[in-house]
Design a protein around this motif. Structure first.
Motif, PDB file in Angstrom:
ATOM      1  N   ALA A   1      -8.224  -3.289  -2.600  1.00 34.84           N
ATOM      2  CA  ALA A   1      -7.469  -3.558  -1.376  1.00 34.84           C
ATOM      3  C   ALA A   1      -8.022  -4.782  -0.676  1.00 34.84           C
TER       4      ALA A   1
ATOM      5  N   LEU B   1       0.827  -1.211   0.000  1.00 34.59           N
ATOM      6  CA  LEU B   1       0.000   0.000   0.000  1.00 34.59           C
ATOM      7  C   LEU B   1       0.862   1.263   0.000  1.00 34.59           C
TER       8      LEU B   1
ATOM      9  N   SER C   1     -11.361   6.330  -1.435  1.00 39.17           N
ATOM     10  CA  SER C   1     -11.675   4.951  -1.060  1.00 39.17           C
ATOM     11  C   SER C   1     -13.186   4.741  -1.094  1.00 39.17           C
TER      12      SER C   1
ATOM     13  N   SER D   1       0.552   3.982  -2.946  1.00 39.53           N
ATOM     14  CA  SER D   1       0.067   5.319  -2.601  1.00 39.53           C
ATOM     15  C   SER D   1       0.918   6.418  -3.222  1.00 39.53           C
TER      16      SER D   1
ATOM     17  N   MET E   1      -4.269   4.811   2.213  1.00 42.99           N
ATOM     18  CA  MET E   1      -5.462   4.838   1.368  1.00 42.99           C
ATOM     19  C   MET E   1      -6.031   6.249   1.233  1.00 42.99           C
TER      20      MET E   1
ATOM     21  N   ALA F   1      -6.020  -4.167   4.458  1.00 46.22           N
ATOM     22  CA  ALA F   1      -5.877  -2.734   4.224  1.00 46.22           C
ATOM     23  C   ALA F   1      -6.577  -1.902   5.290  1.00 46.22           C
TER      24      ALA F   1
ATOM     25  N   SER G   1     -14.028   4.806   4.849  1.00 50.77           N
ATOM     26  CA  SER G   1     -13.983   5.076   3.407  1.00 50.77           C
ATOM     27  C   SER G   1     -14.684   6.396   3.086  1.00 50.77           C
TER      28      SER G   1
ATOM     29  N   ASN H   1      -2.139   1.669   7.191  1.00 48.35           N
ATOM     30  CA  ASN H   1      -2.719   1.320   5.894  1.00 48.35           C
ATOM     31  C   ASN H   1      -3.837   2.288   5.510  1.00 48.35           C
TER      32      ASN H   1
END
Length: 194
Positions: free
Chosen positions: A70, A57, A89, A61, A84, A74, A143, A80
Motif C-alpha cells: 500500500a 483499496l 496489515s 479488499s 485494510m 492508504a 497495523s 482506507n
C-alpha cells in the motif's frame, strides 16, 4: 513509506505464499493513464487522487489471496484503513535516514521536495521525509504488526542495515503472521459456547 525494501519484500512474500502481488500506487497510476498523469492528478487535484487510492483499496479488499504493498495514501483516511482491515496489515518500519539515502540515490523525488545539488540536500530530503512520516505515523500504528529493519539487523548481528536482505525481513513478517493467526484461532476458540 515507499522504498525498494518494501517492494522487494512484498514480491518475495507473495511468491512464498503463492499470492498475487499488487502495488496500490502502481494501480492508481495505471487507472490515471501512467505515472506522469498520476503525478499531474496528484498535483492538480489531490482529492481526486486520494479518491482513486480509496477505490483501488476498496476493489482489492474484496479479493482473496493478495499481497498488497500500500502507498502512503492508504493510511491517510479511516476509510482506507477500514479496507485494510479485511486482511493482515504489516508496517515495514525503515529508518528515515535509509529512506532519504534511497531517495537521493534513485533521484525519486516525486513525493519529496526537490533536493538541490548542494551539501544540504540529504538534510532537506530527510526533513521532508520526517514531516511526511510524522503526518502518517498514526495510520502506520494501526497495523496488526510491525517489522523493524533495525531490530532485524540487531537480531542477526549486523552492524550495517544494508546487510539485511528482503529474505531476512520476510522471515520476520512470516513469524508475525503466524502469531496473528494463532491469536485469532485462540480468540475464536474462546468465543465458542461450552
Amino acid at each position: 513509506m515507499n522504498c525498494t525494501m518494501k517492494t522487494n519484500l512484498g514480491k518475495l512474500l507473495a511468491d512464498s505464499l503463492r499470492y498475487y502481488y499488487f502495488d496500490s500506487d502502481s494501480l492508481v497510476e495505471q487507472a490515471a493513464g501512467g505515472s506522469s498523469a498520476a503525478n499531474s492528478l496528484r498535483e492538480g487535484d489531490e482529492k481526486a487522487f486520494r479518491d482513486s487510492e480509496t477505490e483501488v483499496l476498496r476493489q482489492l479488499s474484496s479479493m482473496g489471496r493478495l499481497l498488497v504493498c500500500a502507498g502512503d495514501g492508504a493510511v491517510r483516511s479511516s476509510t482506507n484503513l477500514a479496507f485494510m482491515r479485511y486482511g493482515i496489515s504489516i508496517w515495514i518500519d525503515i529508518p528515515l535516514d535509509v529512506l532519504a539515502n534511497e531517495v537521493l540515490k534513485t533521484e525519486d523525488l516525486s513525493n519529496v521536495a526537490q533536493a538541490t545539488s548542494d551539501s544540504n540536500s540529504f538534510s532537506k530530503v530527510l526533513e521532508e521525509i520526517s514531516q511526511q512520516y510524522n503526518a502518517l505515523r498514526e495510520g502506520y500504528e494501526t497495523s496488526d504488526a510491525r517489522v523493524c529493519l533495525q531490530k532485524v539487523a540487531s537480531q542477526l548481528g549486523h552492524e550495517e542495515l544494508d546487510c539485511v536482505t528482503p529474505e531476512d525481513m520476510a522471515v520476520e513478517v512470516l513469524k508475525e503472521i503466524e502469531k496473528l493467526t494463532r491469536v485469532k484461532k485462540m480468540m475464536e476458540a474462546a468465543a465458542r459456547p461450552f
